[in-house]
Design a protein around this motif. Structure first.
Motif, PDB file in Angstrom:
ATOM      1  N   GLY A   5      -2.823  -3.973  -5.054  1.00 44.22           N
ATOM      2  CA  GLY A   5      -3.375  -4.503  -6.291  1.00 44.22           C
ATOM      3  C   GLY A   5      -4.038  -3.491  -7.197  1.00 44.22           C
ATOM      4  N   VAL A   6      -3.953  -2.200  -6.887  1.00 45.40           N
ATOM      5  CA  VAL A   6      -4.586  -1.163  -7.706  1.00 45.40           C
ATOM      6  C   VAL A   6      -3.555  -0.581  -8.667  1.00 45.40           C
ATOM      7  CG1 VAL A   6      -5.666   1.120  -7.629  1.00 45.40           C
ATOM      8  CG2 VAL A   6      -6.274  -0.603  -5.932  1.00 45.40           C
ATOM      9  N   PRO A   7      -3.875  -0.515  -9.963  1.00 46.39           N
ATOM     10  CA  PRO A   7      -2.947   0.121 -10.909  1.00 46.39           C
ATOM     11  C   PRO A   7      -2.746   1.591 -10.543  1.00 46.39           C
ATOM     12  CG  PRO A   7      -4.705  -1.027 -12.076  1.00 46.39           C
ATOM     13  CD  PRO A   7      -5.066  -1.027 -10.627  1.00 46.39           C
ATOM     14  N   HIS A   8      -1.510   2.080 -10.665  1.00 48.38           N
ATOM     15  CA  HIS A   8      -1.203   3.462 -10.319  1.00 48.38           C
ATOM     16  C   HIS A   8       0.018   3.933 -11.085  1.00 48.38           C
ATOM     17  CE1 HIS A   8       1.114   0.990  -7.453  1.00 48.38           C
ATOM     18  NE2 HIS A   8       1.992   1.978  -7.437  1.00 48.38           N
ATOM     19  N   VAL A   9       0.497   5.121 -10.760  1.00 50.56           N
ATOM     20  CA  VAL A   9       1.625   5.752 -11.438  1.00 50.56           C
ATOM     21  C   VAL A   9       2.735   6.006 -10.420  1.00 50.56           C
ATOM     22  CG1 VAL A   9       2.362   7.841 -12.653  1.00 50.56           C
ATOM     23  CG2 VAL A   9       0.147   6.859 -13.142  1.00 50.56           C
ATOM     24  N   CYS A  51      -5.055  11.337  -9.971  1.00 47.91           N
ATOM     25  CA  CYS A  51      -4.355  12.408  -9.249  1.00 47.91           C
ATOM     26  C   CYS A  51      -3.158  12.915 -10.043  1.00 47.91           C
ATOM     27  CB  CYS A  51      -3.904  11.916  -7.872  1.00 47.91           C
ATOM     28  SG  CYS A  51      -5.271  11.551  -6.755  1.00 47.91           S
ATOM     29  N   TRP A  52      -2.416  12.015 -10.680  1.00 43.70           N
ATOM     30  CA  TRP A  52      -1.276  12.435 -11.490  1.00 43.70           C
ATOM     31  C   TRP A  52      -1.751  13.269 -12.679  1.00 43.70           C
ATOM     32  CZ3 TRP A  52       3.654  13.293 -11.216  1.00 43.70           C
ATOM     33  CH2 TRP A  52       4.380  13.485 -12.389  1.00 43.70           C
ATOM     34  N   ASN A  53      -2.855  12.856 -13.294  1.00 43.03           N
ATOM     35  CA  ASN A  53      -3.378  13.605 -14.433  1.00 43.03           C
ATOM     36  C   ASN A  53      -3.916  14.972 -14.012  1.00 43.03           C
ATOM     37  OD1 ASN A  53      -2.734  11.528 -16.158  1.00 43.03           O
ATOM     38  ND2 ASN A  53      -4.746  10.583 -16.010  1.00 43.03           N
ATOM     39  N   THR A  84       0.862  -1.181   0.000  1.00 41.67           N
ATOM     40  CA  THR A  84       0.000   0.000   0.000  1.00 41.67           C
ATOM     41  C   THR A  84       0.897   1.229   0.000  1.00 41.67           C
ATOM     42  OG1 THR A  84      -0.138   0.008   2.401  1.00 41.67           O
ATOM     43  CG2 THR A  84      -1.901  -1.126   1.222  1.00 41.67           C
ATOM     44  N   TYR A  85       0.426   2.275  -0.650  1.00 46.68           N
ATOM     45  CA  TYR A  85       1.177   3.518  -0.754  1.00 46.68           C
ATOM     46  C   TYR A  85       0.246   4.677  -0.431  1.00 46.68           C
ATOM     47  CZ  TYR A  85       4.225   0.469  -3.498  1.00 46.68           C
ATOM     48  OH  TYR A  85       5.024  -0.565  -3.909  1.00 46.68           O
ATOM     49  N   ARG A  86       0.803   5.838  -0.156  1.00 45.60           N
ATOM     50  CA  ARG A  86       0.003   7.042   0.069  1.00 45.60           C
ATOM     51  C   ARG A  86       0.248   7.998  -1.087  1.00 45.60           C
ATOM     52  NH1 ARG A  86      -3.165   8.831   3.785  1.00 45.60           N
ATOM     53  NH2 ARG A  86      -2.574   7.176   5.219  1.00 45.60           N
ATOM     54  N   CYS A  87      -0.841   8.375  -1.751  1.00 43.96           N
ATOM     55  CA  CYS A  87      -0.778   9.270  -2.901  1.00 43.96           C
ATOM     56  C   CYS A  87      -0.528  10.703  -2.427  1.00 43.96           C
ATOM     57  CB  CYS A  87      -2.087   9.192  -3.676  1.00 43.96           C
ATOM     58  SG  CYS A  87      -2.211  10.353  -5.040  1.00 43.96           S
ATOM     59  N   PRO A  88       0.502  11.385  -2.956  1.00 43.83           N
ATOM     60  CA  PRO A  88       0.748  12.772  -2.551  1.00 43.83           C
ATOM     61  C   PRO A  88      -0.269  13.750  -3.124  1.00 43.83           C
ATOM     62  CG  PRO A  88       2.344  12.097  -4.196  1.00 43.83           C
ATOM     63  CD  PRO A  88       1.527  10.885  -3.858  1.00 43.83           C
ATOM     64  N   GLY A  89      -1.029  13.330  -4.124  1.00 41.49           N
ATOM     65  CA  GLY A  89      -2.014  14.219  -4.731  1.00 41.49           C
ATOM     66  C   GLY A  89      -3.261  14.398  -3.902  1.00 41.49           C
ATOM     67  N   CYS A  90      -3.764  13.302  -3.317  1.00 43.71           N
ATOM     68  CA  CYS A  90      -5.003  13.367  -2.535  1.00 43.71           C
ATOM     69  C   CYS A  90      -4.802  12.974  -1.083  1.00 43.71           C
ATOM     70  CB  CYS A  90      -6.061  12.464  -3.168  1.00 43.71           C
ATOM     71  SG  CYS A  90      -5.640  10.705  -3.148  1.00 43.71           S
ATOM     72  N   ASP A  91      -3.591  12.539  -0.727  1.00 42.47           N
ATOM     73  CA  ASP A  91      -3.248  12.119   0.624  1.00 42.47           C
ATOM     74  C   ASP A  91      -4.077  10.917   1.086  1.00 42.47           C
ATOM     75  OD1 ASP A  91      -1.481  12.466   2.757  1.00 42.47           O
ATOM     76  OD2 ASP A  91      -3.032  13.441   3.947  1.00 42.47           O
TER      77      ASP A  91
END
Length: 110
Positions: A67-71, A90-92, A54-61
């Protein structure tokens, strides 16, 4: 009628060479984008490559579940220590977001 061929004919040395692009290693493709005056390496990660992490997205926190596709993106001039995992949306939308994400008092600081 001849039997079906299950393997392709070998046209060169077997196995990947050191010069091959390793972007397929993580189930996605890699590109370079310009953002805020810097060049960023951007790698699209397939969900199967992110199993158990699991990771934390810096765009939306918010967390990116396993297992979720991401960038994954990082500045070209820095190493992979600066890479961050983003939701694709979030990247887009990174140019439309504010530069400072404010957390509530009880939110974890990852």
């Amino acid at each position: 009628m001849s039997p079906r061929r299950n393997r392709p004919k070998e046209s060169g040395p077997s196995g990947p060479s050191a010069d091959d692009d390793r972007s397929g290693r993580y189930g996605g493709w890699q590109s370079t984008e310009l953002w805020q005056g810097e060049e960023w390496s951007v790698r699209h990660v397939a969900g199967a490559s992110a199993q158990g992490k699991t990771y934390r997205c810096p765009g939306c926190d918010q967390q990116i579940p396993s297992g979720v596709p991401h960038v994954v993106a990082w500045p070209e001039h820095s190493g992979v220590d600066e890479r961050r995992h983003w939701h694709k949306a979030c990247w887009n939308a990174k140019d439309r977001r504010t530069t400072r994400v404010q957390r509530s008092r009880n939110a974890p600081k990852f």
